[in-house]
Scaffold this motif. Sequence first.
Motif, PDB file in Angstrom:
ATOM      1  N   LEU A 174     -96.657 -82.674 -26.003  1.00 26.36           N
ATOM      2  CA  LEU A 174     -97.050 -83.412 -27.197  1.00 26.36           C
ATOM      3  C   LEU A 174     -95.885 -83.449 -28.183  1.00 26.36           C
ATOM      4  O   LEU A 174     -95.319 -82.418 -28.543  1.00 26.36           O
ATOM      5  CB  LEU A 174     -98.259 -82.736 -27.838  1.00 26.36           C
ATOM      6  CG  LEU A 174     -98.882 -83.441 -29.049  1.00 26.36           C
ATOM      7  CD1 LEU A 174     -99.389 -84.824 -28.669  1.00 26.36           C
ATOM      8  CD2 LEU A 174    -100.018 -82.585 -29.618  1.00 26.36           C
ATOM      9  N   LEU A 175     -95.513 -84.658 -28.613  1.00 26.35           N
ATOM     10  CA  LEU A 175     -94.488 -84.840 -29.637  1.00 26.35           C
ATOM     11  C   LEU A 175     -95.179 -85.240 -30.937  1.00 26.35           C
ATOM     12  O   LEU A 175     -95.730 -86.336 -31.047  1.00 26.35           O
ATOM     13  CB  LEU A 175     -93.477 -85.918 -29.208  1.00 26.35           C
ATOM     14  CG  LEU A 175     -92.666 -85.609 -27.937  1.00 26.35           C
ATOM     15  CD1 LEU A 175     -91.786 -86.794 -27.563  1.00 26.35           C
ATOM     16  CD2 LEU A 175     -91.820 -84.359 -28.134  1.00 26.35           C
ATOM     17  N   ILE A 176     -95.169 -84.346 -31.900  1.00 22.88           N
ATOM     18  CA  ILE A 176     -95.915 -84.539 -33.144  1.00 22.88           C
ATOM     19  C   ILE A 176     -94.997 -85.126 -34.217  1.00 22.88           C
ATOM     20  O   ILE A 176     -93.918 -84.583 -34.472  1.00 22.88           O
ATOM     21  CB  ILE A 176     -96.490 -83.198 -33.645  1.00 22.88           C
ATOM     22  CG1 ILE A 176     -97.321 -82.541 -32.534  1.00 22.88           C
ATOM     23  CG2 ILE A 176     -97.310 -83.389 -34.906  1.00 22.88           C
ATOM     24  CD1 ILE A 176     -97.656 -81.090 -32.817  1.00 22.88           C
ATOM     25  N   PRO A 177     -95.398 -86.245 -34.851  1.00 28.78           N
ATOM     26  CA  PRO A 177     -94.582 -86.800 -35.936  1.00 28.78           C
ATOM     27  C   PRO A 177     -94.720 -85.966 -37.212  1.00 28.78           C
ATOM     28  O   PRO A 177     -95.807 -85.861 -37.783  1.00 28.78           O
ATOM     29  CB  PRO A 177     -95.151 -88.210 -36.119  1.00 28.78           C
ATOM     30  CG  PRO A 177     -96.540 -88.143 -35.597  1.00 28.78           C
ATOM     31  CD  PRO A 177     -96.553 -87.097 -34.521  1.00 28.78           C
ATOM     32  N   VAL A 178     -93.641 -85.348 -37.615  1.00 28.47           N
ATOM     33  CA  VAL A 178     -93.590 -84.536 -38.835  1.00 28.47           C
ATOM     34  C   VAL A 178     -92.498 -85.123 -39.726  1.00 28.47           C
ATOM     35  O   VAL A 178     -91.459 -85.563 -39.220  1.00 28.47           O
ATOM     36  CB  VAL A 178     -93.282 -83.060 -38.499  1.00 28.47           C
ATOM     37  CG1 VAL A 178     -93.079 -82.238 -39.762  1.00 28.47           C
ATOM     38  CG2 VAL A 178     -94.400 -82.471 -37.649  1.00 28.47           C
ATOM     39  N   PRO A 179     -92.701 -85.174 -41.046  1.00 28.12           N
ATOM     40  CA  PRO A 179     -91.683 -85.739 -41.944  1.00 28.12           C
ATOM     41  C   PRO A 179     -90.305 -85.115 -41.717  1.00 28.12           C
ATOM     42  O   PRO A 179     -90.173 -83.886 -41.660  1.00 28.12           O
ATOM     43  CB  PRO A 179     -92.217 -85.408 -43.339  1.00 28.12           C
ATOM     44  CG  PRO A 179     -93.704 -85.337 -43.158  1.00 28.12           C
ATOM     45  CD  PRO A 179     -93.907 -84.753 -41.796  1.00 28.12           C
ATOM     46  N   ILE A 180     -89.294 -85.980 -41.595  1.00 18.71           N
ATOM     47  CA  ILE A 180     -87.949 -85.520 -41.284  1.00 18.71           C
ATOM     48  C   ILE A 180     -87.401 -84.614 -42.377  1.00 18.71           C
ATOM     49  O   ILE A 180     -86.738 -83.611 -42.104  1.00 18.71           O
ATOM     50  CB  ILE A 180     -87.004 -86.718 -41.055  1.00 18.71           C
ATOM     51  CG1 ILE A 180     -87.524 -87.593 -39.913  1.00 18.71           C
ATOM     52  CG2 ILE A 180     -85.594 -86.231 -40.739  1.00 18.71           C
ATOM     53  CD1 ILE A 180     -87.762 -86.873 -38.626  1.00 18.71           C
ATOM     54  N   TRP A 181     -87.675 -84.969 -43.637  1.00 21.44           N
ATOM     55  CA  TRP A 181     -87.130 -84.170 -44.741  1.00 21.44           C
ATOM     56  C   TRP A 181     -87.608 -82.718 -44.652  1.00 21.44           C
ATOM     57  O   TRP A 181     -86.878 -81.783 -44.982  1.00 21.44           O
ATOM     58  CB  TRP A 181     -87.520 -84.777 -46.092  1.00 21.44           C
ATOM     59  CG  TRP A 181     -89.005 -84.796 -46.385  1.00 21.44           C
ATOM     60  CD1 TRP A 181     -89.874 -85.811 -46.163  1.00 21.44           C
ATOM     61  CD2 TRP A 181     -89.778 -83.722 -46.962  1.00 21.44           C
ATOM     62  NE1 TRP A 181     -91.148 -85.456 -46.536  1.00 21.44           N
ATOM     63  CE2 TRP A 181     -91.119 -84.183 -47.045  1.00 21.44           C
ATOM     64  CE3 TRP A 181     -89.477 -82.439 -47.409  1.00 21.44           C
ATOM     65  CZ2 TRP A 181     -92.151 -83.387 -47.565  1.00 21.44           C
ATOM     66  CZ3 TRP A 181     -90.506 -81.647 -47.924  1.00 21.44           C
ATOM     67  CH2 TRP A 181     -91.819 -82.129 -47.997  1.00 21.44           C
ATOM     68  N   MET A 182     -88.837 -82.542 -44.173  1.00 25.57           N
ATOM     69  CA  MET A 182     -89.399 -81.199 -44.056  1.00 25.57           C
ATOM     70  C   MET A 182     -88.692 -80.407 -42.948  1.00 25.57           C
ATOM     71  O   MET A 182     -88.302 -79.248 -43.143  1.00 25.57           O
ATOM     72  CB  MET A 182     -90.898 -81.295 -43.772  1.00 25.57           C
ATOM     73  CG  MET A 182     -91.620 -79.946 -43.737  1.00 25.57           C
ATOM     74  SD  MET A 182     -93.375 -80.149 -43.305  1.00 25.57           S
ATOM     75  CE  MET A 182     -93.944 -81.199 -44.663  1.00 25.57           C
TER      76      MET A 182
END
Length: 320
Positions: free
Chosen positions: A255-263
Amino acid sequence: MNSPNVLVTGASGFVGEGVVMRLLLDRKFTPIAAVRRASRLSGLCRVLNCPLGGHSQLPALDGIQVVIHCAARVHVMNEVAQDALAEFRKVNVEGTVALALKAAAAGVKRFIFISSIKVNGERTVSGAPFKYDDAPAPHDPYAHSKHEAEQRLREISLDTGMELVIIRPPLVYGPGVKANFLSMMSWLDKGFPLPLGGVDNSRSLVSLGNLVDLIVHCVDHPAAPGNTFLVSDGVTISTTQLLKVIKKSLNRPTLLIPVPIWMLKGSLILLGKNLIAQRLFDSLEVDIARTRSVLGWSPPVSVDRAILQTVRHYLDAQIK
């Protein structure tokens, strides 16, 4: 007629060994492997000891027509040397210059130097890929040492008439790859959910097969001397796309979860993992249009095929 002798330095390394194996398969040239330590190439071709840190111990180069210089002190993720630039210079500049001077004195016709795209810089902005004639912008000690080596080699070429070809690859991957690429395959193989499902950067990579093909192309191409060539697989790919292709080749439902890049980027920087953050999230695009036009060359291996070959080698190694 005897085939020309080609000395490959760093022949026990990832790229150097690939070059030697390709030359052995082509049978157009006679490869001579220069190594620092025992190599599995012993028995396949002539092997010479070549410690670039000890200039007086460089091998005799009589009868060599072409040198392909792959050996280097490579980029170190966790540098421990107090003066890192000085350590890189010992091998990447002083060692390279000593080898080139000895090559020129021995009558070597062509010197092919494997440099790094890091001479151009660390990152690009969208729509502005690195080009062969961009002003150099090295940032870290490794990149500075490669840039300095390029400059010194150009001077030697002008002074001696020895032909010079410079090749600047980005990240190289392929069967047997180590470091970050190996880590990514391992993460996906183990099925760990990864917070990298929304990385929309653009990166140029080059498979070992494509890089080796270009290097061998430059051994006797009449238009190669005097040029600096950038190389890649000919396409750009985001970190998320790369992970998806690896996942498909592994046949794993990770599973590839989209998480904010800045975080994610901020967390890695706080942990002192700036280089990892840079490679995962920043863009680095390479324009190879001039390489194509000058040499009539195109990458022969597609990204999908190259990644599949890399994954198969990784899986075979896990079984062993």
